[in-house]
Design an enzyme around this catalytic site. Structure first.
Site, PDB file in Angstrom:
ATOM      1  N   LYS A   1       0.813  -1.221   0.000  1.00  0.00           N
ATOM      2  CA  LYS A   1       0.000   0.000   0.000  1.00  0.00           C
ATOM      3  C   LYS A   1       0.846   1.271   0.000  1.00  0.00           C
ATOM      4  CE  LYS A   1      -4.102  -1.999   0.275  1.00  0.00           C
ATOM      5  NZ  LYS A   1      -5.108  -1.863  -0.785  1.00  0.00           N
TER       6      LYS A   1
ATOM      7  N   GLU B   1      -9.832   5.931   2.936  1.00  0.00           N
ATOM      8  CA  GLU B   1     -10.640   4.839   3.467  1.00  0.00           C
ATOM      9  C   GLU B   1      -9.689   3.693   3.772  1.00  0.00           C
ATOM     10  OE1 GLU B   1      -9.975   5.191   0.344  1.00  0.00           O
ATOM     11  OE2 GLU B   1      -9.323   3.148  -0.121  1.00  0.00           O
TER      12      GLU B   1
ATOM     13  N   SER C   1       1.703  -9.595  -0.804  1.00  0.00           N
ATOM     14  CA  SER C   1       1.360  -8.175  -0.690  1.00  0.00           C
ATOM     15  C   SER C   1       1.583  -7.576   0.692  1.00  0.00           C
ATOM     16  CB  SER C   1      -0.099  -7.969  -1.118  1.00  0.00           C
ATOM     17  OG  SER C   1      -0.957  -8.775  -0.334  1.00  0.00           O
TER      18      SER C   1
END
Ligand SMILES: Cc1ncc(COP(=O)(O)O)c(C=O)c1O
Lengths: 391, 259
Positions: free
Chosen positions: A89, A111, A377
């Protein structure tokens, strides 16, 4: 490029900007400026330097020897879990915060589902000294408590989203409403390849550093710059988009997207959007989404907060529809099992999201000489409660 | 009648025009038709019938709340049409549906428009249908039906874009008074008044109706001074929420604004 976004923001029939007029000027400002800014030398220089020195890139491409032995093939893990803040991210939040600064914005909203994007946003806001508000579903606040504490420690305000299913979908609604109410000073830092154009394209661009590195790293390790297959989980689809990006037009690379099946595809408690969904509009984008006969959005379910989303990014809807990517899915149970397996075989505790990608290894027939890259990830620190409860 | 009914209303040169928004299915699943009759009886000029949506991006807490209750009550598409039909049999004022684009897409644009006409609906407000996409893709379908279609204008919409939205609209253009979700602001600032004046100077083809931020007689008056009509939504839903006798509340609410 066959899978690039067109001028109006569409990937085939998916994408676009299906937004209330109230958001038009916000989105237009972004659309008019994002490519110009991102492609400028000064932006690229700052972005690349931060990815290297702050995030810790390039992230390793690790040959998972014992995992490979188990499946009798060659499996590499792209170690996004080793990034600062523990997931892919941050690649995107670094990019978007630099864009927000250049647009003169002073307040950042985001969010978050698993809290990884919230933490990555709070982190770059601390770094850049910008005010930060993160919307998070009430249910996710409860199940991802460590990340809530991290966001607060980083100086962000965490606002609970109390409407609807009280998860990622509703946090996204709340963030969009905040943006409507604060059109001038506020930048909406979206966390995946979802939302109105130009977000899906922009986030994919920032995450494309993943496949850019895979190319170089494979060249070193395998003496060819492509794998036979890439496996990634998809919530909105940003880590998958990043891992696929430089291979989208290279049809010999198989792209495998893994969705969360929750308690099972037909259990009524699932987040397998491409199987259960149909075409429609969610969060400003035409894509595949889970909806009932009246177009009401169905509340999804997955043990993994980051995959608990009723839509997918429009790029993925297009890749699936055109047959370019293949979709598999994994239940809660299969993901937990795959997470535990990686932990014991390789000494790596994966995020529950990434564990879904790993679970797909059970469902693929490998040839011994094939090279598969699994995009790992994120790391599993935030998921210890779920792992412990299920072992 | 379709958009002609809307046009007739604005051609009457009535001094002040009041529209009220009500959520179909709220507070009870079958409340809307009774409320609509009371409102029409009290002199409301046209009605916006909300089709509750699970994810209403442009709506603030009040309308989100009424929508979620209506959905829990079990409201669905068949009932939007059936209830609208029932209302149409008893009252003659323009009726508009207001809903989100995904709802329309889901049942199919043609089917939706056909059923609107069949149920006596005169116009539509679909806040997240992008005008560009409408123009390129959906306009020919809408043109087959004789319904009004009101695009939204906001304080950040450029003059050029306002003209484009006016071109695409029929019946009236919906002037959103403030850059916010519904029910967020009360009253008007000087800059909002300037914004209304700016739109007036553009001499649009369509009448302009102001919505958002209108809650009482005073704001209703001001809005009408600068436009051809005003829409009240959240304030009415709030009144219903606090009410023990919704029919009486509806009547009194409208009378208080109009008298
Ligand atoms: C570790 C990790 N992987 C994957 C995801 C899913 O997001 P995306 O599909 O955008 O990669 C998340 C989202 O929170 C995450 O934290």
């Amino acid at each position: 490029m066959q899978y690039e976004v067109d001028k109006l923001g569409f990937y085939g029939k998916y994408g676009g900007a299906f937004i209330p007029e109230l958001l038009h000027s916000n989105v237009e400002e972004l659309e008019d400026n994002y490519l110009k800014i991102i492609n400028s030398d000064s932006f690229q220089k700052e972005f690349r330097a931060l990815l290297r020195d702050y995030v810790g890139r390039p992230s390793p491409l690790y040959f998972a020897k014992r995992l490979s032995e188990k499946y009798n093939t060659k499996i590499y893990l792209k170690r996004e879990d080793l990034n600062h803040t523990g997931a892919h991210k941050i690649n995107n939040t670094i990019g978007q915060i630099l864009l927000a600064k250049r647009l003169g914005k002073t307040r950042i909203i985001a969010e978050t589902g698993a809290g990884q994007h919230g933490v990555a946003t709070a982190t770059v806001c601390a770094l850049m000294d910008l005010q930060c508000v993160v919307y998070m579903g009430e249910i996710d606040i409860a199940r991802q408590a460590p990340n809530v504490s991290r966001m607060k420690m980083l100086g962000a305000e965490v606002r609970p989203a109390k409407s609807g299913s009280k998860t990622l979908k509703d946090a996204t609604n709340e963030a969009i409403r905040d943006w409507i109410n604060n059109p001038k000073d506020t930048y909406y830092l979206i966390g995946s390849v979802v939302g109105p154009h130009p977000y899906p394209d922009m986030v994919a661009l920032f995450q494309s550093v993943i496949s850019e590195e895979i190319k170089k790293q494979l060249k070193d390790k395998e003496n060819r710059d492509y794998p036979d297959r890439i496996i990634a989980c998809i919530g909105g689809g940003s880590n998958a988009a990043g891992a696929y990006y430089h291979y989208l037009d290279d049809e010999k690379v198989e792209l495998v997207s893994v969705e969360a099946a929750g308690l099972g595809i037909n259990s009524g408690e699932s987040a397998a959007t491409s199987v259960l969904g149909s075409d429609g509009v969610i969060h400003g984008s035409m894509t595949k989404l889970m909806q009932d006969k009246d177009g009401q959005i169905i509340e999804p379910y997955s043990i993994s907060a980051g995959l608990d989303y009723p839509g997918i990014g429009p790029l993925h809807a297009h890749l699936i529809e055109s047959g370019r990517s293949k979709v598999l899915n994994a239940t809660d149970e299969e993901a937990i099992k795959a997470g535990l397996l990686l932990t014991r075989l390789e000494g790596i505790i994966p995020a529950l999201e990434s564990a879904h990608a790993l679970a797909a290894l059970e469902k693929i027939e490998f040839k011994p000489e094939e090279v598969t890259v699994v995009n790992l990830s994120g790391r599993g620190d935030k998921d210890m409660k779920a792992y412990l409860k299920n072992t | 009648m379709g958009k002609e009914r809307i046009n007739n209303l604005f051609n009457k040169n009535k001094k002040e025009i009041l529209s009220i928004y009500l959520t179909t299915g709220y507070p009870e699943i079958d409340s809307m038709p009774v409320l609509a009759e009371k409102l029409a009886g009290a002199g409301v000029d046209f009605l916006e019938l909300g089709m509750p949506y699970s994810d209403p991006l442009a709506d603030g807490e009040t309308i989100q709340y009424s929508s979620s209750i209506a959905l829990k009550n079990g409201i669905d598409f068949d009932q939007y049409f059936n209830q609208a039909k029932a209302v149409r049999q008893n009252i003659d004022i323009p009726l508009l549906f207001m809903g989100y684009f995904n709802q329309v897409l889901r049942i199919g644009i043609d089917t939706f428009l056909d059923k609107c006409v069949d149920s006596g609906i005169d116009g539509l407000i679909i806040p997240d249908m992008p005008p560009e996409v409408y123009k390129n893709k959906y306009k020919p379908i809408f043109d087959k039906y004789d319904l009004g279609l009101s695009f939204l204008i906001t304080p950040t919409t450029s003059d050029e874009r306002i003209k484009m939205l006016d071109e695409l609209s029929s019946g009236f253009v919906y002037v959103v008074s403030t850059s916010s979700t519904t029910g967020k602001t009360i009253g008007f600032s000087d800059s909002q008044i300037d914004y209304f004046k700016r739109i007036n100077k553009l001499n649009l083809n369509n009448p302009m109706v102001i919505g958002f931020g209108i809650s009482d007689k005073q704001t209703f008056r001001i809005a009408n001074k600068h436009s051809d009509g005003a829409i009240i939504g959240s304030a009415f839903i709030k009144a219903l929420k606090d009410s023990k006798d919704i029919e009486k509340t509806a009547m009194e609410f409208a009378q208080n604004i109009i008298k």
